[in-house]
Scaffold this active site. Sequence first.
Site, PDB file in Angstrom:
ATOM      1  CG  ASP A  32      -2.043   0.993   1.095  1.00  0.00           C
ATOM      2  OD1 ASP A  32      -3.199   0.555   0.971  1.00  0.00           O
ATOM      3  OD2 ASP A  32      -1.779   2.219   1.102  1.00  0.00           O
ATOM      4  CB  ILE A  33       0.828   4.245  -2.169  1.00  0.00           C
ATOM      5  CG1 ILE A  33       1.929   5.127  -2.710  1.00  0.00           C
ATOM      6  CG2 ILE A  33      -0.425   5.038  -1.875  1.00  0.00           C
ATOM      7  CD1 ILE A  33       1.662   5.650  -4.115  1.00  0.00           C
TER       8      ILE A  33
ATOM      9  CG  ASN B  72     -12.303  -0.202   3.793  1.00  0.00           C
ATOM     10  OD1 ASN B  72     -12.700  -0.596   4.886  1.00  0.00           O
ATOM     11  ND2 ASN B  72     -11.174   0.464   3.644  1.00  0.00           N
TER      12      ASN B  72
ATOM     13  N   GLY C 234     -16.131   3.100   3.455  1.00  0.00           N
ATOM     14  CA  GLY C 234     -14.804   3.712   3.435  1.00  0.00           C
ATOM     15  C   GLY C 234     -13.957   3.334   2.234  1.00  0.00           C
ATOM     16  CD  GLN C 235     -14.545  -0.376  -2.691  1.00  0.00           C
ATOM     17  OE1 GLN C 235     -15.668  -0.712  -2.334  1.00  0.00           O
ATOM     18  NE2 GLN C 235     -13.903  -0.938  -3.696  1.00  0.00           N
TER      19      GLN C 235
ATOM     20  CG  HIS D 220      -8.502  -2.891  -2.349  1.00  0.00           C
ATOM     21  ND1 HIS D 220      -9.375  -2.128  -3.114  1.00  0.00           N
ATOM     22  CD2 HIS D 220      -8.342  -2.220  -1.184  1.00  0.00           C
ATOM     23  CE1 HIS D 220      -9.714  -1.050  -2.436  1.00  0.00           C
ATOM     24  NE2 HIS D 220      -9.108  -1.079  -1.250  1.00  0.00           N
TER      25      HIS D 220
ATOM     26  CG  HIS E 274      -6.798  -2.704   3.108  1.00  0.00           C
ATOM     27  ND1 HIS E 274      -6.029  -1.573   2.961  1.00  0.00           N
ATOM     28  CD2 HIS E 274      -7.988  -2.420   2.520  1.00  0.00           C
ATOM     29  CE1 HIS E 274      -6.727  -0.636   2.334  1.00  0.00           C
ATOM     30  NE2 HIS E 274      -7.918  -1.123   2.060  1.00  0.00           N
TER      31      HIS E 274
HETATM   32  P1  5GP Z   1      -9.726   1.605   0.316  1.00  0.00           P
HETATM   33  O1  5GP Z   1     -10.054   2.747   1.189  1.00  0.00           O
HETATM   34  O2  5GP Z   1     -10.322   1.741  -1.072  1.00  0.00           O
HETATM   35  O3  5GP Z   1     -10.053   0.262   0.941  1.00  0.00           O
HETATM   36  O4  5GP Z   1      -8.154   1.578   0.192  1.00  0.00           O
HETATM   37  C1  5GP Z   1      -7.443   1.951  -0.938  1.00  0.00           C
HETATM   38  C2  5GP Z   1      -5.997   1.818  -0.590  1.00  0.00           C
HETATM   39  O5  5GP Z   1      -5.250   1.918  -1.774  1.00  0.00           O
HETATM   40  C3  5GP Z   1      -5.476   2.912   0.360  1.00  0.00           C
HETATM   41  O6  5GP Z   1      -4.935   2.307   1.536  1.00  0.00           O
HETATM   42  C4  5GP Z   1      -4.432   3.650  -0.461  1.00  0.00           C
HETATM   43  O7  5GP Z   1      -3.309   4.039   0.301  1.00  0.00           O
HETATM   44  C5  5GP Z   1      -4.068   2.628  -1.527  1.00  0.00           C
HETATM   45  N1  5GP Z   1      -3.668   3.220  -2.792  1.00  0.00           N
HETATM   46  C6  5GP Z   1      -4.328   4.188  -3.480  1.00  0.00           C
HETATM   47  N2  5GP Z   1      -3.687   4.476  -4.624  1.00  0.00           N
HETATM   48  C7  5GP Z   1      -2.587   3.672  -4.659  1.00  0.00           C
HETATM   49  C8  5GP Z   1      -1.525   3.515  -5.606  1.00  0.00           C
HETATM   50  O8  5GP Z   1      -1.461   4.163  -6.655  1.00  0.00           O
HETATM   51  N3  5GP Z   1      -0.592   2.588  -5.316  1.00  0.00           N
HETATM   52  C9  5GP Z   1      -0.627   1.844  -4.166  1.00  0.00           C
HETATM   53  N4  5GP Z   1       0.368   0.962  -3.985  1.00  0.00           N
HETATM   54  N5  5GP Z   1      -1.617   1.964  -3.258  1.00  0.00           N
HETATM   55  C10 5GP Z   1      -2.588   2.865  -3.504  1.00  0.00           C
END
Ligand code: 5GP
Length: 112
Positions: free
Chosen positions: A30-31, A86, A92-93, A99, A101
């Site tokens: 995760d970034i 999420n 919170g998505q 995906h 986590h």
């Molecule tokens: P969500 O809130 O949708 O469950 O989580 C999305 C996750 O994707 C976040 O934790 C965010 O840091 C990660 N993320 C978003 N854009 C990128 C990206 O371009 N590269 C990577 N490696 N992670 C990303």
Amino acid sequence: MSDCIFCKIVAGQLPCGKVYEDEDVLAFHDIHPFARVHFLIIPKQHIATLDDCTPAHEKLLGKMLLLAPRLAKEQGLDSGFKTLINTGRGGGQEVFHIHVHVFGGGDPVSRS
Ligand code: 5GP
Ligand code: ZN
């Protein structure tokens, strides 16, 4: 999906810190990690949310979940880890490509 950031990662159009890849699935760091180890497991095919899954996705979802403990151990999370999916805006998505986590190991290392 041409405007999906995770589809771009799958296509190699955006870089990622790859953890695992096979014909169906990709895992990468995760970034913005919220633990010392924090990676995402995604399907290569675009599925927006868990709410869009059908019985046809059963095998793929099972594969993603079964990868979690294996990859967590490979990333050093020997004593356990957390998983999170999420789903939808209310869940919170932020990225609408499903995906899982996988994270653990305490606070992220400071990146300042
Ligand atoms: P969500 O809130 O949708 O469950 O989580 C999305 C996750 O994707 C976040 O934790 C965010 O840091 C990660 N993320 C978003 N854009 C990128 C990206 O371009 N590269 C990577 N490696 N992670 C990303
Ligand atoms: Zn996508």
